[in-house]
Structures are given as C-alpha cells and as structure tokens.
Design a protein around this motif. Structure first.
Motif, short mmCIF file in Angstrom:
data_model
loop_
_atom_site.label_atom_id
_atom_site.label_comp_id
_atom_site.label_asym_id
_atom_site.label_seq_id
_atom_site.Cartn_x
_atom_site.Cartn_y
_atom_site.Cartn_z
N GLU A 174 0.82 -1.21 0.00
CA GLU A 174 0.00 0.00 0.00
C GLU A 174 0.86 1.26 0.00
O GLU A 174 0.60 2.21 -0.75
CB GLU A 174 -0.91 -0.01 1.22
N ALA A 175 1.91 1.28 0.83
CA ALA A 175 2.76 2.46 0.93
C ALA A 175 3.53 2.70 -0.35
O ALA A 175 3.71 3.85 -0.79
CB ALA A 175 3.72 2.30 2.11
N CYS A 176 4.01 1.63 -0.97
CA CYS A 176 4.77 1.78 -2.22
C CYS A 176 3.87 2.23 -3.36
O CYS A 176 4.27 3.05 -4.20
CB CYS A 176 5.45 0.46 -2.58
N ALA A 177 2.66 1.72 -3.41
CA ALA A 177 1.72 2.13 -4.45
C ALA A 177 1.43 3.62 -4.33
O ALA A 177 1.39 4.35 -5.34
CB ALA A 177 0.43 1.33 -4.35
N ALA A 178 1.27 4.11 -3.11
CA ALA A 178 0.99 5.53 -2.89
C ALA A 178 2.17 6.41 -3.28
O ALA A 178 1.99 7.55 -3.72
CB ALA A 178 0.62 5.76 -1.43
N ALA A 179 3.39 5.87 -3.13
CA ALA A 179 4.59 6.65 -3.43
C ALA A 179 5.10 6.45 -4.85
O ALA A 179 6.08 7.08 -5.26
CB ALA A 179 5.70 6.29 -2.44
N GLY A 180 4.47 5.55 -5.61
CA GLY A 180 4.92 5.30 -6.98
C GLY A 180 6.21 4.51 -7.03
O GLY A 180 7.06 4.73 -7.91
N ILE A 181 6.37 3.57 -6.10
CA ILE A 181 7.58 2.76 -6.00
C ILE A 181 7.23 1.30 -6.27
O ILE A 181 6.22 0.79 -5.77
CB ILE A 181 8.21 2.91 -4.60
N PHE A 182 8.06 0.62 -7.06
CA PHE A 182 7.84 -0.79 -7.36
C PHE A 182 8.33 -1.62 -6.18
O PHE A 182 9.48 -1.50 -5.75
CB PHE A 182 8.59 -1.19 -8.63
N PHE A 183 7.46 -2.49 -5.65
CA PHE A 183 7.74 -3.21 -4.41
C PHE A 183 8.05 -4.68 -4.63
O PHE A 183 7.33 -5.38 -5.34
CB PHE A 183 6.53 -3.07 -3.48
N VAL A 184 9.12 -5.14 -3.98
CA VAL A 184 9.49 -6.55 -3.93
C VAL A 184 9.55 -6.94 -2.46
O VAL A 184 10.28 -6.33 -1.67
CB VAL A 184 10.87 -6.81 -4.59
N PHE A 185 8.79 -7.96 -2.07
CA PHE A 185 8.82 -8.42 -0.68
C PHE A 185 10.01 -9.34 -0.45
O PHE A 185 10.33 -10.19 -1.27
CB PHE A 185 7.54 -9.18 -0.34
N MET A 227 7.58 3.77 7.55
CA MET A 227 7.92 3.56 6.15
C MET A 227 7.16 4.45 5.16
O MET A 227 7.77 4.97 4.22
CB MET A 227 7.74 2.09 5.79
N PRO A 228 5.84 4.67 5.29
CA PRO A 228 5.15 5.49 4.29
C PRO A 228 5.77 6.87 4.10
O PRO A 228 5.99 7.31 2.95
CB PRO A 228 3.72 5.56 4.83
N ALA A 229 6.04 7.57 5.20
CA ALA A 229 6.62 8.92 5.09
C ALA A 229 8.02 8.85 4.50
O ALA A 229 8.40 9.70 3.67
CB ALA A 229 6.64 9.59 6.47
N LEU A 230 8.80 7.87 4.91
CA LEU A 230 10.15 7.73 4.38
C LEU A 230 10.12 7.47 2.88
O LEU A 230 10.91 8.05 2.12
CB LEU A 230 10.90 6.60 5.09
N LEU A 231 9.21 6.63 2.44
CA LEU A 231 9.14 6.28 1.02
C LEU A 231 8.78 7.50 0.17
O LEU A 231 9.32 7.68 -0.93
CB LEU A 231 8.12 5.16 0.80
N ARG A 232 7.89 8.34 0.66
CA ARG A 232 7.55 9.55 -0.10
C ARG A 232 8.78 10.44 -0.27
O ARG A 232 9.00 11.00 -1.35
CB ARG A 232 6.43 10.30 0.61
N GLY A 233 9.58 10.54 0.79
CA GLY A 233 10.80 11.33 0.70
C GLY A 233 11.83 10.71 -0.23
O GLY A 233 12.49 11.40 -1.00
N PHE A 234 11.96 9.38 -0.16
CA PHE A 234 12.92 8.69 -1.03
C PHE A 234 12.57 8.91 -2.50
O PHE A 234 13.44 9.13 -3.34
CB PHE A 234 12.92 7.19 -0.73
N ARG A 235 11.28 8.87 -2.80
CA ARG A 235 10.86 9.06 -4.18
C ARG A 235 11.22 10.45 -4.68
O ARG A 235 11.65 10.62 -5.83
CB ARG A 235 9.34 8.84 -4.28
#
Length: 275
Positions: A41-52, A256-264
């Motif tokens: 969910e967090a990666c989809a919101a940030a536009g990041i491709f996710f691998v578990f 993670m969600p906030a960090l991912l937005r910043g990383f993007r």
C-alpha cells in the motif's frame, strides 16, 4: 501469475525506483502478511515498485543460540502465500545449490548473501534457474572487486542480475558505506541496490548478536539515491525491538510510508536532465 519479464523491466528501468523490503527473517506467516500488505500500500501511494523479502533461514547468525527461521519448506510456503495473496514479486536468500533449484520454483528473485558472494557454484546454480539474481557485495570486498563477481554471473549465462551494496568492514564491529561504490557498481552494467539497514549494522556488536544504528538507515538511503542507486533494500518490522533477527538496524514499519515519499522525491531529483 506474475510476469517475470515485466518484473525485470521495472527493476532495470532507470526511471523506476524500486524497494526490496520486509522482515529480516520469517518469524511466522502473520508477520509476513502484515508487513507485505502495509508495504504494498505504501509503495503504491509513493509510486515505487515493491518486492517483498524475507529469509527462511539466517545461516550466518552470530550465536548458535539465535533464531534462524521457520525452515526451508515452511518458509517457501509462506513466501508463496505472500506472492499469491498480494501479487508482488518475492525475494529470499539461498545458501546452497539445492536451495537455488527448489526456491527458484517459488520466488522471483534469488539472493546471494554477502558472505557467499564469491561462491562460484552457488552463483552459477542461481543463474541457471533462470530467475533474477541479486548478489550482495561482501563486507570484505571493494566495489571494484565486485566486477569479478558480476562477470562470474554473466559467464554462467546470467542476463538478469542485481548488485547490492551493504557496507564494508571498517574495523571491529563496524561498517562504512562508501557512496563511490554506487557509480562503480553501476559501471558493470546492472541495476544497483543500496541496503540501508544492513549498512548500519554493527556485526557482533551485541556480544552474542549484532547491534545496529537504525537512526542512520534513512540518512544513508537518501545519500545512495542521490548517488544514483536504482533501488533500496530495507528491512522493517512492526516492533523492531522485539524482532528475532537484526532488530537494532530495522526501521519501524509505521515510519515507512513517510520515508518512502521522501525517497521518491530524492530519486526523482537525482534523475539526469535530458536536453
């Protein structure tokens, strides 16, 4: 069914930030499902491709008393469940040619652990499965020495390789992440991942276990993206201090969600200007 060619296309795209993330070790099925769902969910919101990612066995624990995982067969069952339920690619470590052959039928990416990155037979076995192979740079190698490791994989027929920087031994119980390694590893022609949480690990620093400095993981992740990394590797857990492996260097899942937005944003800003 996941399309492996599409997965590779996303991983190698210079315009697509990707994240390899999950708990260090498979503690139980519930943990993996919770983390995978939240990260998807967090990666989809940030536009990041996710691998578990999660390990069925941590074979290099500091102490023989430490928890290693749920075992090979049960671990693969859980990884398969994550893959089926959430429709995301799955990665796990392997430690033998047998692991490569069997795990290659379940997961999308086989990972060569840093301590085993010079094991020729293991690399060849992983490549021969036809799956994507992520090779972590050994703590004992310079970035340029990884060129020989990448060449082993290529000579074995590897066409879909990731190279991961995870820090270099710097005295006792300490690692240093040299950002020059990002462009050096990229010069070998494969996408480069930066392992932010293992880079802040303090190997053996806890006596009978490793210690870590999780507060610096986001700092190094940002630096790596600015240096040109294609993707990030981050271990995360709902309650890192209660995790059964690598808790001191894992990031709390809620952060993670906030960090991912910043990383993007940093990844986007680091893209070369096309005139």
């Amino acid at each position: 069914m996941l399309n492996d060619l599409l997965i590779w296309k996303r991983l190698k795209s210079p315009r697509q930030l990707f994240l390899i993330a999950g708990p260090c070790v498979i503690e139980n099925e519930g943990l993996c499902l919770k983390v995978a769902g939240a990260l998807k969910e967090a990666c989809a919101a940030a536009g990041i491709f996710f691998v578990f990612k999660a390990s069925f066995d941590k074979a290099n624990r500091t102490s023989a008393k430490s928890f290693r995982g749920v075992g090979f067969e049960r671990g693969l069952e859980i990884l398969g469940e994550v893959r089926a339920r959430f429709g995301v690619p799955v990665l796990t470590d392997i430690h033998s040619e047998f692991h490569a052959t069997v795990a290659g039928e379940v997961v999308d990416i086989l990972q060569i652990p840093a301590f085993l990155c010079r094991q020729t037979d293991l690399i060849e076995a992983a490549v021969l499965t036809g799956q994507i192979v992520n090779i972590k740079k050994g703590q004992f190698l310079s970035p340029r020495e990884m060129g020989q490791v990448a060449e082993k994989a290529r000579r074995a027929g590897g066409e879909r390789i990731l190279l991961t920087e995870r820090g270099t031994t710097f005295g006792y119980n300490n690692l240093v992440a040299d950002m020059r390694s990002i462009p050096i590893l990229k010069s070998f022609g494969w996408p480069v991942v930066f392992d932010a949480t293992h880079a802040v690990q303090l190997p053996g620093g806890g006596g009978d276990k490793s210690a870590g400095q999780r507060e610096f993981a986001p700092v190094l992740a940002r630096a790596a993206l600015a240096a040109g990394a294609n993707g990030l590797f981050i271990e995360t857990h709902p309650r890192p201090d209660e995790a059964l492996s690598d808790g001191p260097n894992m990031i709390r899942l809620a952060e993670m969600p906030a960090l991912l937005r910043g990383f993007r944003k940093i990844f986007n800003a680091a893209q070369p200007v096309v005139s």
